[in-house]
Design an enzyme around this catalytic site. Structure first.
Site, mmCIF file in Angstrom:
data_model
loop_
_atom_site.group_PDB
_atom_site.id
_atom_site.type_symbol
_atom_site.label_atom_id
_atom_site.label_comp_id
_atom_site.label_asym_id
_atom_site.label_seq_id
_atom_site.Cartn_x
_atom_site.Cartn_y
_atom_site.Cartn_z
ATOM 1 N N CYS A 196 39.066 33.554 53.923
ATOM 2 C CA CYS A 196 37.848 34.111 53.330
ATOM 3 C C CYS A 196 36.571 33.580 53.965
ATOM 4 O O CYS A 196 35.491 34.080 53.698
ATOM 5 C CB CYS A 196 37.825 33.808 51.829
ATOM 6 S SG CYS A 196 39.272 34.494 50.989
ATOM 7 N N THR A 208 31.790 54.429 38.174
ATOM 8 C CA THR A 208 33.013 55.167 37.906
ATOM 9 C C THR A 208 34.221 54.299 38.228
ATOM 10 O O THR A 208 34.327 53.741 39.317
ATOM 11 C CB THR A 208 33.057 56.456 38.744
ATOM 12 O OG1 THR A 208 31.928 57.251 38.412
ATOM 13 C CG2 THR A 208 34.337 57.236 38.480
ATOM 14 N N SER A 221 43.221 38.897 41.621
ATOM 15 C CA SER A 221 42.996 39.865 42.695
ATOM 16 C C SER A 221 44.294 40.572 43.031
ATOM 17 O O SER A 221 45.359 39.945 43.100
ATOM 18 C CB SER A 221 42.455 39.150 43.938
ATOM 19 O OG SER A 221 42.216 40.068 44.984
ATOM 20 N N THR A 245 36.753 38.256 44.375
ATOM 21 C CA THR A 245 35.388 37.814 44.661
ATOM 22 C C THR A 245 34.406 38.362 43.632
ATOM 23 O O THR A 245 33.562 37.628 43.109
ATOM 24 C CB THR A 245 34.972 38.236 46.075
ATOM 25 O OG1 THR A 245 35.708 37.456 47.034
ATOM 26 C CG2 THR A 245 33.485 38.009 46.316
ATOM 27 N N GLN A 293 45.187 32.794 43.386
ATOM 28 C CA GLN A 293 46.406 32.337 44.045
ATOM 29 C C GLN A 293 47.524 32.035 43.049
ATOM 30 O O GLN A 293 48.702 32.112 43.389
ATOM 31 C CB GLN A 293 46.119 31.085 44.887
ATOM 32 C CG GLN A 293 45.196 31.322 46.061
ATOM 33 C CD GLN A 293 45.791 32.244 47.113
ATOM 34 O OE1 GLN A 293 47.006 32.409 47.211
ATOM 35 N NE2 GLN A 293 44.930 32.864 47.914
#
Length: 385
Positions: A326, A239, A201, A70, A181
Site C-alpha cells: 500500500c 449510489t 476489505s 482504506t 488482514q
C-alpha cells in the site's frame, strides 16, 4: 508460480463471481429507484447487509458498505473524531498505534493538519504489539478516538484487541480496529472484541477490489465523508455498489465458514518459518513469534537488499513482497519495522510471505528452498560487487 503475496490481494472466488454476476448484468437497477428493477437491487443490498452483519455479529444497520478498507479506515477515524468533537469541543486528540496502516495514520495526520487535532502515537514492543500500559498512557480526557489494528499487514502480529477495547471503553474512548488482514483468519465477532468500529476489505477475502465495509456500533457519532443523497443511512452517500456489496458479503460468509483452515495454515507457516531460519544464516523473523496471523511469515535478511531477494525469488517462481503493497513507490524503510526497534539498514532487507487458505506443504517446502538459494545468490553477488 507459487503465489505467496495473499496479504496484498487474493483471486476472486468463483462463488463470489457467480453471486455478483446478476447485479452486473440483468439486475442492474438503482436500489433507490421505486420500480421492479430498483426493488430487486434494494433487496439484494439488504440481503448482503444481513449476511455481512451475521458474519460480524452485529445488527444490519451497523454495517456501512464502502469502496474498500482504506475508505472504511478514513470514515472511522475522521468520521468518529470529527463527530465527537462537534458534540464536545474538548475532544481534540486521537491516539493511533505506531504500526497502523497508512489509511489510519494519514487520516489522523489529516485531522492534525486541517482540523487542529493532536495525534498521540502509541508505541509498540519489539514484536509490534501494543500493551495495555502503552494504551493507557496514551489515552487522555481529550481523546476522541483510539485506533489499533487487529493484525498487522507487514509482520502479521495480532493485537490483544478485546483487552485494549475494554480499557478504552473504561476511559470513555471509542476504539476502532483495522481488521482488513484479520478477516478470514481470526474471529470477527465485534461484540466479543468490544470494538466500536471495525474495517474490512473485499480483495483480501476473495472478492473484487473496490468493495469493503465498516462496522459502526449503534449510536456512535459519525460524520460522513461523502455527502449527497443520504444513502447508507446518511453515513456514506452515493449510489450503492450492489454487486460489490453482494460480493463482499458472500466472500465474508465463505471466509467465516471456512476458518478451520487457519489451524492447518498456521502449522504450515511454522514449518516454513523453521525451514527459512534453519536454512538462511542470519535470517531474522519479524513480528510476534506466536501471536501472529496464520497466513504471514516475515523476515529480514541482513546483508542483502530486500528488493534484490524479491527479484531473485520471482525468477525462481515464487511471488512475495517486501512488506505492505500500500506504500506505492516508497523505497523508505518500513515504518512498522522501525517502530519495532529494527535498524533502518536491516529494515530495508525485509521480505513478507503471505498465504492463501489453499497453500500446500509442498509449495512451502519449495518456497523455503528458493529463499535459501535466493538469499545466498544475492549475498554472493553483493560480496563480489
Amino acid at each position: 508460480m507459487i503465489f505467496l503475496d495473499a496479504a496484498a490481494a487474493t483471486p476472486v472466488r468463483r462463488e463470489v463471481l457467480e453471486a455478483m454476476w446478476p447485479y452486473l448484468s440483468g439486475e442492474f437497477g438503482n436500489p433507490s429507484s421505486h420500480h421492479s428493477l430498483g426493488d430487486a437491487a434494494a433487496a439484494a443490498l439488504a440481503g448482503a447487509r444481513d449476511r455481512a452483519a451475521e458474519a460480524l455479529g452485529c445488527r444490519p444497520g451497523e454495517v456501512v458498505f464502502t469502496s474498500g478498507g482504506t475508505e472504511a479506515d478514513n470514515l472511522a477515524v475522521k468520521g468518529i473524531a470529527l463527530a465527537r468533537r462537534a458534540a464536545d469541543q474538548r475532544l481534540d486528540r486521537v491516539a493511533i498505534s505506531a504500526v497502523e496502516h497508512p489509511a489510519v495514520e494519514e487520516s489522523a495526520r489529516y485531522l492534525q493538519r486541517l482540523h487542529g487535532f493532536a495525534v498521540d502515537v502509541i508505541p509498540v514492543d519489539r514484536y509490534g504489539q501494543v500493551t495495555e500500559e502503552a494504551l493507557a498512557a496514551a489515552l487522555r480526557p481529550e481523546t476522541a478516538l483510539a485506533s489499533v489494528m487487529y493484525a498487522n499487514n507487514e509482520v502479521g502480529t495480532v493485537q490483544p484487541v478485546a483487552r485494549l477495547a475494554a480499557l478504552a471503553r473504561s476511559r470513555g474512548v471509542p476504539l476502532h480496529s483495522d481488521a482488513v488482514q484479520a478477516a478470514g483468519w481470526l474471529p470477527l465477532d465485534v461484540r466479543a472484541l468490544g470494538v466500536d468500529a471495525l474495517s474490512i476489505s473485499g480483495h483480501k477475502l476473495g472478492a473484487p477490489k473496490g468493495c469493503g465495509a465498516l462496522f459502526v456500533r449503534g449510536r456512535t457519532r459519525l460524520e460522513p465523508l461523502i455527502h449527497g443523497g443520504g444513502q447508507e443511512r446518511g453515513r456514506r452517500s452515493g449510489t450503492e455498489n450492489v454487486a460489490g456489496a453482494v460480493a463482499l458479503a458472500t466472500a465474508l460468509s465463505l471466509a467465516v465458514s471456512s476458518r478451520e483452515a487457519s489451524e492447518r495454515v498456521a502449522d504450515l507457516r511454522d514449518g516454513f518459518i523453521a525451514a527459512v531460519l534453519a536454512g538462511v544464516p542470519g535470517a531474522v523473523l519479524t513480528g510476534h513469534p506466536a501471536e501472529r496471523l496464520p497466513s504471514v511469515a516475515s523476515f529480514c535478511f541482513p546483508g542483502t537488499s530486500g528488493e534484490s531477494v524479491l527479484l531473485e525469488l520471482e525468477r525462481q517462481g515464487v511471488i512475495c513482497s517486501s512488506g505492505s503493497a500500500c506504500a506505492a513507490g516508497s523505497d523508505e524503510p518500513s515504518a512498522v519495522l522501525l517502530a519495532m526497534g529494527i535498524d533502518s539498514a536491516v529494515a530495508q532487507t525485509a521480505v513478507r510471505f503471505s498465504f492463501e487458505p489453499s497453500v500446500t506443504a509442498a509449495e512451502l517446502r519449495e518456497a523455503a528452498a528458493a529463499v535459501r538459494a535466493a538469499v545466498g545468490s544475492v549475498r554472493t553477488l553483493g560480496a563480489a560487487g
